[in-house]
Design a protein around this motif. Structure first.
Motif, mmCIF file in Angstrom:
data_model
loop_
_atom_site.group_PDB
_atom_site.id
_atom_site.type_symbol
_atom_site.label_atom_id
_atom_site.label_comp_id
_atom_site.label_asym_id
_atom_site.label_seq_id
_atom_site.Cartn_x
_atom_site.Cartn_y
_atom_site.Cartn_z
ATOM 1 N N CYS A 593 0.858 -1.187 0.000
ATOM 2 C CA CYS A 593 0.000 0.000 0.000
ATOM 3 C C CYS A 593 0.893 1.236 0.000
ATOM 4 C CB CYS A 593 -0.886 0.038 1.239
ATOM 5 S SG CYS A 593 -1.805 -1.473 1.499
ATOM 6 N N SER A 594 0.676 2.122 -0.948
ATOM 7 C CA SER A 594 1.552 3.283 -1.124
ATOM 8 C C SER A 594 1.416 4.287 0.015
ATOM 9 C CB SER A 594 1.218 3.979 -2.439
ATOM 10 O OG SER A 594 1.951 5.179 -2.541
ATOM 11 N N LEU A 595 2.529 4.957 0.327
ATOM 12 C CA LEU A 595 2.523 6.050 1.299
ATOM 13 C C LEU A 595 2.811 7.391 0.632
ATOM 14 C CD1 LEU A 595 4.555 4.504 4.285
ATOM 15 C CD2 LEU A 595 2.109 4.953 4.205
ATOM 16 N N ASN A 596 2.740 7.433 -0.686
ATOM 17 C CA ASN A 596 3.135 8.651 -1.400
ATOM 18 C C ASN A 596 2.331 9.875 -0.989
ATOM 19 O OD1 ASN A 596 5.125 7.364 -2.802
ATOM 20 N ND2 ASN A 596 3.911 7.008 -4.635
ATOM 21 N N SER A 597 1.077 9.667 -0.607
ATOM 22 C CA SER A 597 0.233 10.818 -0.274
ATOM 23 C C SER A 597 0.233 11.138 1.222
ATOM 24 C CB SER A 597 -1.212 10.550 -0.737
ATOM 25 O OG SER A 597 -1.703 9.385 -0.098
ATOM 26 N N LEU A 598 1.049 10.418 2.011
ATOM 27 C CA LEU A 598 1.058 10.645 3.455
ATOM 28 C C LEU A 598 1.756 11.968 3.778
ATOM 29 C CD1 LEU A 598 0.394 9.119 6.186
ATOM 30 C CD2 LEU A 598 2.831 8.591 6.255
ATOM 31 N N PRO A 599 1.134 12.819 4.597
ATOM 32 C CA PRO A 599 1.795 14.075 4.978
ATOM 33 C C PRO A 599 3.131 13.820 5.673
ATOM 34 C CG PRO A 599 -0.516 14.096 5.626
ATOM 35 C CD PRO A 599 -0.214 12.702 5.162
ATOM 36 N N GLU A 600 4.084 14.710 5.425
ATOM 37 C CA GLU A 600 5.451 14.560 5.937
ATOM 38 C C GLU A 600 5.498 14.385 7.456
ATOM 39 O OE1 GLU A 600 9.460 14.196 5.734
ATOM 40 O OE2 GLU A 600 8.199 14.523 3.981
ATOM 41 N N ASP A 601 4.666 15.150 8.183
ATOM 42 C CA ASP A 601 4.760 15.131 9.639
ATOM 43 C C ASP A 601 4.238 13.836 10.261
ATOM 44 O OD1 ASP A 601 2.190 15.706 8.871
ATOM 45 O OD2 ASP A 601 1.763 16.989 10.594
ATOM 46 N N LEU A 602 3.623 12.979 9.449
ATOM 47 C CA LEU A 602 3.115 11.705 9.975
ATOM 48 C C LEU A 602 4.058 10.535 9.712
ATOM 49 C CD1 LEU A 602 -0.690 11.896 9.038
ATOM 50 C CD2 LEU A 602 0.398 12.450 11.219
ATOM 51 N N ARG A 603 5.122 10.748 8.941
ATOM 52 C CA ARG A 603 5.991 9.630 8.555
ATOM 53 C C ARG A 603 6.616 8.917 9.755
ATOM 54 N NH1 ARG A 603 7.038 9.668 3.002
ATOM 55 N NH2 ARG A 603 6.418 11.621 2.031
ATOM 56 N N LEU A 604 6.995 9.693 10.749
ATOM 57 C CA LEU A 604 7.662 9.108 11.911
ATOM 58 C C LEU A 604 6.788 8.071 12.617
ATOM 59 C CD1 LEU A 604 10.364 9.466 13.506
ATOM 60 C CD2 LEU A 604 9.091 10.965 15.045
ATOM 61 N N TYR A 605 5.458 8.193 12.427
ATOM 62 C CA TYR A 605 4.536 7.310 13.147
ATOM 63 C C TYR A 605 4.163 6.051 12.366
ATOM 64 C CZ TYR A 605 4.201 11.593 15.812
ATOM 65 O OH TYR A 605 4.520 12.698 16.551
ATOM 66 N N VAL A 606 4.655 5.940 11.138
ATOM 67 C CA VAL A 606 4.289 4.788 10.306
ATOM 68 C C VAL A 606 4.722 3.454 10.934
ATOM 69 C CG1 VAL A 606 4.626 3.653 8.073
ATOM 70 C CG2 VAL A 606 4.179 6.106 8.159
ATOM 71 N N PRO A 607 5.992 3.305 11.411
ATOM 72 C CA PRO A 607 6.373 2.022 12.018
ATOM 73 C C PRO A 607 5.503 1.655 13.215
ATOM 74 C CG PRO A 607 8.312 3.348 11.552
ATOM 75 C CD PRO A 607 7.130 4.245 11.349
ATOM 76 N N LEU A 608 5.134 2.651 14.017
ATOM 77 C CA LEU A 608 4.272 2.387 15.161
ATOM 78 C C LEU A 608 2.898 1.929 14.690
ATOM 79 C CD1 LEU A 608 3.988 2.453 18.211
ATOM 80 C CD2 LEU A 608 3.223 4.831 18.024
ATOM 81 N N PHE A 609 2.359 2.606 13.673
ATOM 82 C CA PHE A 609 1.079 2.186 13.081
ATOM 83 C C PHE A 609 1.156 0.730 12.639
ATOM 84 C CE2 PHE A 609 -1.183 1.385 9.093
ATOM 85 C CZ PHE A 609 -2.499 1.633 9.466
ATOM 86 N N CYS A 610 2.254 0.384 11.948
ATOM 87 C CA CYS A 610 2.416 -0.990 11.454
ATOM 88 C C CYS A 610 2.435 -1.999 12.603
ATOM 89 C CB CYS A 610 3.717 -1.114 10.654
ATOM 90 S SG CYS A 610 3.681 -0.247 9.077
ATOM 91 N N SER A 611 3.073 -1.629 13.720
ATOM 92 C CA SER A 611 3.221 -2.595 14.814
ATOM 93 C C SER A 611 1.924 -2.794 15.598
ATOM 94 C CB SER A 611 4.347 -2.172 15.759
ATOM 95 O OG SER A 611 3.965 -1.063 16.537
#
Length: 940
Positions: A593-611
């Motif tokens: 699933c692409s993250l291209n449209s994810l706002p920059e300030d939310l990137r840091l939280y992606v690994p936590l979201f995944c876990s």
């Protein structure tokens, strides 16, 4: 499922090519298994006698047990239709002090032998072979030497080297000094420089004991089994290592490294007779039987529980600085216990949100995660908590005892037991690339103490016996809990707390030990130390003649790759890739699933979201019910970050989250239904559950640094060189560990500008992890192959000698990938000296101080990685994730074959030479005033 697929960029499905289409499929003989089925008990083969031949249909193999007639050496062969053949020899090693003698011996036997007297044949064979695995391990009570390869000639070459190393090593004094420990001038060329402790194992164990979890686990074992070999540190207590003499090392080899004390294991599709003939002729025929005194007696049982305490270093990365205490209750199981039942019982009590101890200890947020477990001759069970406040210690003790009472009263839900047995069924069917190594590790401890390894492999029989025991006695498990935990007086309660002065005390203790050793020296002793230091440095600096070692030729490498057939299509407008493989009835699923449209300030939280996303509950299921369904219907469901650099453009990449799961074919609809619910109706409203998962995730990240510091250093060093590197640092580097305390905002795609950056992370370790990264070229560039060969050659022919042998680091080298040429060191006593070695390695390459043989060896090493086996579940994944087709792989392969000395010198100068490179540097290590005073470094 339709909405799931529309939310995806792509899907990959892997499925059985024949077993999956026939639910009644059972164990079928293969050429490898058929050959050994003809052996008979009592049959003599090359000095061995066959004891037993057993088909093990659960694991699609046939086991042959043999004994060597002259020496009594035990032998187990697992014939299986697998080209990745494995050999291992293990010896029962039972040290009685903390000097680390078995660990230092494991290192030293690999430094040269009678038939192969060159320095370091083990590391040299890494470049003269197509091995898929080569290593050696020191456990608490055995030492194991395994290797694996898919090439028959290579197997014989490696077997010859391993047999000679183990049974006929040189054990030279200088090798002992290099690998174990030595007193030496800080600068070996300057007799006026201070004397210091050096040695590879000395530094390795300093690194190991900087990991609080390892400190705790080691102390737990030592105190639970205090009366024999488990009461000491087999790897070596850093300050006890300098008490070991060279003579003691040689004596330990003479008493423990004998065939009568050995267990041989081979696995795969190669003929057993050839293995037996070579092992007998090259090693065992030269020995007579002895009666080695290495048996480990049972630990005397305590008549009352004990308590103990240990301190550790404060963790700068702890999620909550006020919660750094650990507590564990450990029980020694002295009776002859069914290990399979103990394993199941342990999982039922601890694993997952439905487990009683998870509910009682993790969810109340008293701590962050379960603490360590240990394993030895006699079974033990440990339950506890880390990341807790000091005032909660007594509460946790009470909770553990109360939870045992509740288990005894209530037992376990039948569905949880079924979920666990389903998990075992999946594990048996899953095909891994290192199945032989997994088997060797699985049987090692039982076999080491004269248990029957073949019985361990009969997993279905154990499941049947377990089901029958439950049927005969519904309170079977509860009665085990009463007997082995409630009424067990051999219980150790061990607590651990941080001590602000811990590191300071360690440094002081080492300095005191050093001064005590120095004060005992006469002037002639000091002169002798200086001369031995010069002698060692001279030997380390000489180019070694390795012509005595066997080697494959580049012509032994297959010229073309095996093609992986994949079908592509679409479903609901989404591209789909389908790959048919022999998977024993398992289906493997991935979606990107692409993250291209994810706002920059939310990137840091992606690994936590995944876990957390697969652990919060979904649809009509709360998180406990969701976990139960995942256990009952799948082999696991997970989501992870995925950053894939473009194979032809350094500034392009694909970013996304990758969904991964597997299941038995019959459960495919259930698995997709779960994915659909996770996507369309996840539960994010349970704040308490989310807080628990966040704390566990943060604790796991903090725990990982001391073992994987070099990976964090490499990721950080790459951060400012490519957009991919920046994103990988955000998703999985120190930026992620620090929880976003310093989120650096930058524009990713078109405006990314590579820049120099040197970063230093002060850490509570006595050793360093050092990395330098240089931006080079992508996978399809014509120079990528030459840089690949250069990295392997520079590692083997220059950096290994400078960083490990001379510098005393546990490891170091260079690698090429993702458009980056990366230098690294692991558990390293040095910083500036190592960075200098990186630069001198480049100078060495540019000056062309290498031979055609060096290039050929580097090619073998590179191809051993390129051609390493791929599990059926992973076939086609390179194409799915990165778009790298078989055609692109073949083109790269041909460029690797074509690499010459001229192309290596050329790329070294053009990409790595001073003034030519855009590089990043990172160091994780102890406080360093020199670096802090240097304005070119950013100190975090």
């Amino acid at each position: 499922m339709q909405q799931l697929m529309q939310a995806s960029n792509g899907l990959s499905l892997g499925k059985s090519s024949f077993q999956g289409h026939n639910p009644s499929w059972r164990f079928r003989s293969t050429p490898a298994t058929e050959r050994v089925l003809q052996y008979q008990a009592g049959q003599k083969i090359h000095g061995f006698t066959v004891k037993e031949v057993v088909a093990v249909p659960d694991l699609f193999l046939t086991a042959v047990k043999l004994t060597h007639d002259n020496t009594g050496a035990q032998y187990l062969h697992a014939a299986r239709d697998d080209k990745n053949n494995l050999f291992s020899v293990q010896l029962r090693t039972t040290p009685m002090d903390n000097t680390g003698v078995p660990h230092i011996l494991e290192h030293t036997v690999l430094c040269g032998s009678e038939k192969y007297p060159c320095r370091d044949p083990f590391f040299k064979m890494l470049n003269r072979s197509l091995s898929t695995f080569m290593n050696a391990f020191t456990a608490s009570d055995f030492t194991m030497y395994p290797f694996s390869t898919q090439n028959g000639k290579d197997f014989q070459n490696l077997l010859s080297v391993y047999l000679d190393a183990v049974f006929f090593p040189c054990l030279g004094e200088l090798d002992f000094r290099q690998e174990g420990w030595r007193l030496e001038n800080e600068n070996p060329s300057d007799p006026t420089s201070p004397l210091v402790f050096k040695g590879v194992v000395f530094n390795e164990m300093k690194g190991a004991f900087s990991d609080n979890e390892q400190v705790y686990a080691q102390y737990l074992q030592n105190k639970l089994y205090p009366d024999h070999t488990y009461g000491v540190v087999s790897g070596g207590e850093p300050l006890a290592i300098p008490d070991l003499s060279w003579e003691q090392l040689k004596h330990f080899h003479a008493t423990h490294y004998h065939p009568s004390n050995a267990r041989f294991f081979t696995y795969g599709d190669m003929p057993l007779e050839q293995h037996l003939k070579q092992i007998h002729e090259e090693a065992l025929s030269k020995f007579e039987r002895t009666e080695p005194d290495t048996a480990v007696p049972n630990q005397p049982h305590w008549d009352r529980p004990r308590e103990d305490h240990v301190t550790c270093s404060p963790d700068a990365m702890a999620p909550d600085a006020s919660k750094q205490n650990t507590l564990c209750m450990s029980y020694l199981i002295t009776d002859t216990f069914e290990g399979f039942t103990l394993s199941l019982l342990s999982s039922l009590m601890i694993s997952g949100p439905n487990a009683p101890f998870y509910k009682a200890l993790i969810e109340p947020k008293i701590g962050t995660d379960f603490s360590s477990v240990v394993g030895t001759k006699e079974a033990s069970f440990s339950i506890g908590l880390q990341g807790m406040a000091e005032e909660d210690i007594e509460k946790v003790k009470q909770i553990i005892i109360q939870t045992f009472d509740e288990i005894i009263a209530n037992g376990f839900e039948e569905e949880r037991i079924e979920a666990l047995l389903h998990k075992i069924e999946i594990q048996m069917k899953h095909q891994s690339t290192s199945f032989g190594l997994s088997l060797a590790s699985y049987i090692a401890s039982c076999w080491n103490h004269d248990g029957d390894p073949v019985q361990l492999l009969k997993i279905s029989d154990r499941v049947t016996q377990f089901r029958q025991a439950l049927k005969d006695n519904p309170r079977f498990l509860q009665e085990k809990v009463v007997h082995y935990f409630k009424d067990n007086t051999h219980r150790l309660t061990l607590s651990m707390s941080p001590d602000e002065a811990y590191l300071e005390k360690q440094v002081k203790a080492e300095e005191e030990k050093l001064q005590k050793n120095i004060q005992a020296l006469s002037e002639s002793d000091k002169k002798d130390i200086y001369e031995k230091g010069l002698e060692l440095l001279s030997i380390q600096s000489k180019t070694q003649d390795a012509s005595c070692l066997p080697a494959l030729k580049v012509s032994d490498i297959e010229p073309t790759i095996a093609v992986t057939r994949v079908e592509t299509g679409t479903a609901g407008g989404v591209p789909v890739q389908y790959c048919e493989q022999p998977t024993n009835g398992m289906v493997y699923f991935r979606a990107m699933c692409s993250l291209n449209s994810l706002p920059e300030d939310l990137r840091l939280y992606v690994p936590l979201f995944c876990s957390v996303i697969t652990k919060m509950g979904c649809g009509g299921l709360d998180y406990r019910q969701q976990d139960q369904q995942m256990e009952l219907k799948t082999g696991g469901m997970s989501i992870s970050t995925s950053v894939n650099p473009d194979y032809s453009n350094m500034d392009m990449y694909e970013q996304g989250v990758l969904l991964s799961s597997s299941c038995l074919e019959r459960n495919l609809p259930d698995m997709f239904h779960l994915w659909s619910d996770i996507f369309n109706s996840p539960h994010f409203d349970d704040e308490e559950r989310l807080r628990v998962l966040v704390m566990m995730s943060a604790q796991e990240l903090a725990n990982g640094i001391s073992n994987s510091g070099h990976m964090y250093a490499m990721t950080r060093a790459a951060r400012n060189l490519t957009p991919t590197g920046e994103l990988q640092e955000t998703f999985g580097g120190m930026e992620q560990v620090r929880g976003g305390r310093t989120v650096v905002k930058s524009d990713h795609e078109p405006n990314f500008k590579p820049c120099q950056m040197k970063t230093f992370f002060p850490m509570p370790f006595p050793i360093n992890f050092v990395s330098e990264c240089i931006r080079t070229v992508p996978f399809t560039h014509e120079d990528c192959a030459s840089l690949n060969i250069l990295a392997r050659m520079m590692t083997a022919k220059y950096l290994h000698g400078e960083i490990r042998e001379k510098g005393g680091a546990y490891g170091g080298g260079a690698r090429m990938g993702g458009g980056l040429f990366t230098f690294y060191s692991y558990r390293d006593p040095n910083t500036v000296q190592t960075l200098s070695a990186f630069r001198k390695g480049v100078d060495w390459a540019i000056s062309g101080q290498f031979t055609q043989q060096d290039i050929n060896e580097a090619k073998l090493s590179v191809f051993s990685a390129v051609d390493s086996p791929v599990a059926p579940s992973d076939k086609g994944m390179g194409r799915f994730l990165s778009g790298i087709t078989d055609e692109l792989k073949q083109a790269h392969r041909e460029r690797l074959f074509a690499v010459t000395d001229k192309s290596i010198v050329d790329v070294a100068g053009r990409y790595l030479g001073i003034g030519q490179r855009t590089c990043g540097v990172a160091i994780l290590g102890p406080e360093n005033d020199t670096i802090k005073k240097d304005p070119s470094w950013v100190v975090k």
